[in-house]
Write a protein that holds these residues in place. Structure first.
Motif, short mmCIF file in Angstrom:
data_model
loop_
_atom_site.label_atom_id
_atom_site.label_comp_id
_atom_site.label_asym_id
_atom_site.label_seq_id
_atom_site.Cartn_x
_atom_site.Cartn_y
_atom_site.Cartn_z
N LEU A 136 0.76 -1.48 0.17
CA LEU A 136 0.13 0.02 -0.22
C LEU A 136 1.61 1.11 0.57
CD1 LEU A 136 -2.60 -0.80 2.62
CD2 LEU A 136 -3.09 -1.10 -0.90
N ASP A 137 2.05 1.77 0.31
CA ASP A 137 3.08 2.45 0.38
C ASP A 137 3.46 3.00 -0.78
OD1 ASP A 137 2.56 2.95 3.58
OD2 ASP A 137 4.07 1.19 3.74
N VAL A 138 3.33 1.92 -1.13
CA VAL A 138 4.18 1.93 -2.60
C VAL A 138 3.28 2.34 -3.88
CG1 VAL A 138 5.25 0.43 -4.95
CG2 VAL A 138 6.08 0.47 -2.63
N TYR A 139 1.88 1.74 -3.66
CA TYR A 139 0.98 2.52 -4.04
C TYR A 139 0.26 3.74 -4.02
CZ TYR A 139 -4.42 2.69 -5.51
OH TYR A 139 -5.65 3.43 -5.71
N GLU A 140 -0.05 4.51 -2.72
CA GLU A 140 0.36 5.53 -2.10
C GLU A 140 1.04 6.60 -2.73
OE1 GLU A 140 -2.84 6.24 1.29
OE2 GLU A 140 -0.91 4.08 1.80
N ALA A 141 2.53 5.97 -2.81
CA ALA A 141 3.83 6.67 -3.31
C ALA A 141 3.34 7.23 -4.64
CB ALA A 141 5.14 6.76 -2.27
N ALA A 142 2.99 6.29 -5.15
CA ALA A 142 2.93 6.58 -6.74
C ALA A 142 1.42 7.42 -6.73
CB ALA A 142 2.83 5.64 -8.27
N GLY A 143 0.92 7.59 -5.74
CA GLY A 143 0.43 8.18 -6.73
C GLY A 143 -0.93 7.96 -6.31
#
Length: 711
Positions: A234-241
């Motif tokens: 989820l962190d990577v997904y949110e960091a990607a916008g």
């Protein structure tokens, strides 16, 4: 002449010392309700006494005022003031604002107490939501609001989220056009246009339950528990916008990812990176997918590698972990519940020990040059790499037993090639005088066919007289095709056609049966040699028990109990008679093997059966498995809720749908655990055993009542 309107006179108000007040025995409030006395005392200490007490003078036996006043209306405020006095936060003689009624009034004191309590109009929940929102806009933090009104911060967040729903829907709620639970369902998204669109779709529908509203609002999203989301993080997904929808009122299992396209892009990128790393090992091909269906490796030969042994340091570390695990288990063997830190440590040790068992495998470079690997994601969201598969078209040429393939004689490249016509009469080739010479030519094709026909018939007779050799030959053929995936035709025209499933549930590959088949095949692969001659010799040396077990494993791949629509006109179709024969033989096999689908782990669930049949079918299943009483208690539910409750009720009953039941020789279903008369004391959820329906309320994170909204 007009009659003069009689004017009323309001009771006077004045400050009375607290020690001159007593609680009236005529106060109608007996049951505790609403804000606690402690919270009310804290509110008075913070804000002062917002509402005066209503008092009446106490008279003596002669009807004279004693200087004391009883409190018929405002008893909770009186008790809160009394608590502040006991806490030394308020003086005993502190003046208390009071409205004083006449002692000789003809209005009963009980009437005053009752009127004061029942004539109050409670605040509409929406007014409370908006009041919190106004305080937040004026600078108060969520923590400060929670402290001011003595509620958890989570409750403040919930009420602020409710106030942020589309103003159009808030107006509907204010006019009692929707329930609080429906309004809560709309909070999973901040998109007002989408909220209003969904409401328009469901407002006149029979199905406008909160779960239906939530499903429609999240139908284009991906659950955070989806294996793709777990794989990426989820962190990577949110960091990607990417954005995530959250439900503040119920456990949302991480929420819903709003951008599936972004998620799939991130998954593809991560899988591609993993595939490139694996490709650097030298494999000829890499096949990548989020998930592969059951049997995706059929027809491919699996390579056998050498497992890398552990080093001395790794062995020592593994033994140390095992000793620590045994010590902790022994130390806490008598404990009813493990401490959190011990439970966490045992889990860490188990993971570390599992890592030691997953040893890397080294393959021959020549095999790597023609082989490949599958890269995918398992159901838990972890990367899965299956190395070492060779496609049939990549197999290297195999030398024949009788030597190399003949090489053409090119000693005289200038000599012309002459194509001679072959003349046949009555099927027999004719030979002329000029054909005769001293050279030895290949035998005519027709003659070779005739000769080999003699040999074939003789071989059949010989094999029929030697069962041991026949078993070896059959096993050799079946093992080559089903386990080694060698599709090269041999001398025995016998085969098992591996039957695959054109339609399969997502959980099929994780079923107990699939795992058993895979484990059994893997165990055989450890011993089966890949070389054709070596395989024959190995099969010859097997004992009869092992030979039968291997034969059963190979034959099992050809078993099909699949139903399919009869279509005799199709090249691969089946007739009605053929389908009946197939299913009858499948029943015979089930009886012969004692197959019980309950024992192999099949259970009716929301996804694999209950939500895919009608409500009548669901009730029939519950009636058969859990009893008539259980069916009656859920027959009023919506289909989705009914299916969920039915899953719980049928979990341990052993109930099976008709296609999975064992049929006896008379065509009747064999009695199973579910066929016995269920008792009326079958476990039911609490809300199904109550008379009437419980009122729905919001709950905080500790499971205590928090609503909240309608206090």
């Amino acid at each position: 002449m007009a009659t003069a309107v009689q004017k009323i006179t309001l009771s006077s108000s004045r400050d009375i010392p607290f020690n001159k007040l007593v609680l009236s025995q005529a106060n109608v409030r007996r049951v505790k309700s609403g804000v606690s006395i402690e919270d009310l005392a804290a509110s008075i200490a913070r804000r002062g006494l917002i509402q005066s007490l209503h008092v009446r003078p106490v008279l003596d036996a002669d009807g004279q005022e004693t200087g004391m006043f009883e409190v018929p209306a405002g008893g909770r405020r009186y008790r809160a003031l009394e608590l502040l006095v006991k806490q030394k936060r308020l003086a005993k003689t502190a003046p208390v604002p009071c409205v004083v009624s006449r002692a000789d009034s003809d209005i009963l004191i009980d009437e005053l107490s009752l009127a004061e309590n029942i004539e109050r109009a409670p605040l509409h929940p929406l007014d409370q939501f908006r009041a919190f929102q106004t305080m937040r806009e004026k600078g108060m933090t969520e923590e400060a609001i929670a402290a001011a009104f003595f509620v958890p911060v989570q409750v403040v967040k919930q009420r602020l989220r409710l106030a942020s729903v589309s103003p159009t829907l808030l107006d509907v709620y204010a006019d009692d056009g929707m329930t609080l639970e429906q309004l809560m369902a709309f909070t999973v998204t901040d998109d007002h246009a989408r909220q209003e669109q969904v409401w328009e779709n469901v407002r006149n529908s029979w199905s406008k339950e909160p779960h239906q509203i939530k499903r429609m609002l999240t139908e284009t999203t991906v659950r955070a528990s989806d294996k793709r989301a777990v794989f990426v993080g989820l962190d990577v997904y949110e960091a990607a916008g990417g954005s995530i929808l959250r439900d503040l009122f119920q456990d949302d299992d991480g929420g819903w990812l709003q951008d599936p396209a972004l998620l799939d892009h991130l998954v593809a990128e991560k899988l591609k990176a993993a595939a490139e790393e694996i490709a650097s090992e030298g494999w000829k091909w890499i096949e990548v997918a989020v998930g592969f269906p059951y049997g995706h490796d059929y027809g491919l030969r699996e390579l056998t590698g050498v497992t890398v042994d552990m080093t001395d340091d790794e062995r020592a570390a593994r033994e140390a972990l095992r000793d620590e695990y045994d010590r902790l288990e022994s130390e806490y063997a008598e404990a009813d519940e493990l401490p959190d830190e011990i439970d966490q440590r045992l889990g860490e040790i188990e993971q570390a020990l599992d890592a030691f068992e997953q040893r890397p495998v080294i393959y021959d470079p020549a095999d790597i040059a023609i082989g490949g690997a599958f890269v995918s994601i398992d159901s838990e969201g972890s990367l899965v790499v299956d190395r070492g598969y060779v496609r049939p078209e990549d197999e290297l040429p195999v030398e024949t037993e009788r030597g190399e393939a003949p090489v053409a004689d090119d000693s005289d490249p200038a000599a012309p090639t002459v194509q001679r016509a072959v003349i046949t009469i009555g099927g027999q080739p004719t030979e002329t005088e000029e054909d005769e010479d001293d050279g030895i030519k290949p035998l005519p094709e027709r003659l070779v066919i005739e000769l080999t026909a003699h040999r074939t018939l003789a071989l059949r007779d010989a094999v029929a007289q030697n069962p041991h050799v026949a078993m070896t030959m059959l096993l050799h053929k079946l093992v080559s095709e089903t386990i080694l995936h060698n599709s090269t035709p041999g001398c025995l025209h016998a085969n098992v056609r591996h039957v695959f499933f054109p339609a399969q549930a997502d959980d099929l590959k994780d079923s107990l049966s699939a795992k058993n088949v895979a484990e059994r095949e893997e165990a055989w692969k450890q011993d089966i040699p890949a070389n054709d001659d070596a395989l024959w010799n190995w099969l010859t040396m097997l004992d009869d028990t092992s030979r039968l077990a291997l034969l059963a494993h190979c034959v099992s791949y050809g078993v099909s109990a699949l139903y399919e629509r009869p279509n005799p006109l199709s090249a691969s179709g089946v007739s009605e008679h053929g389908l009946n024969v197939r299913l009858a033989q499948a029943d015979r096999l089930a009886r012969a093997t004692g197959l019980d689908m309950v024992e192999v782990g099949w259970r009716p669930t929301f996804g694999n059966y209950l939500n895919r049949v009608s409500k009548a079918r669901i009730l029939e299943a519950v009636r058969e498995g859990a009893g008539e009483r259980a069916a009656q208690l859920i027959d009023h539910l919506k289909k989705g809720d009914m299916a969920k409750e039915a899953e719980r009720l049928l979990a341990d009953t052993g109930w099976l749908p008709e296609p999975l039941r064992l049929v006896d020789l008379d065509g009747q279903a064999v009695e199973t655990q579910a066929d016995a008369e269920p008792g009326d004391d079958a476990a039911l959820p609490d809300f199904l055993t109550e008379d009437g329906e419980e009122e729905t309320s919001l709950e905080d994170e500790d499971g205590e009542l928090a609503v909240i909204a309608a206090e």
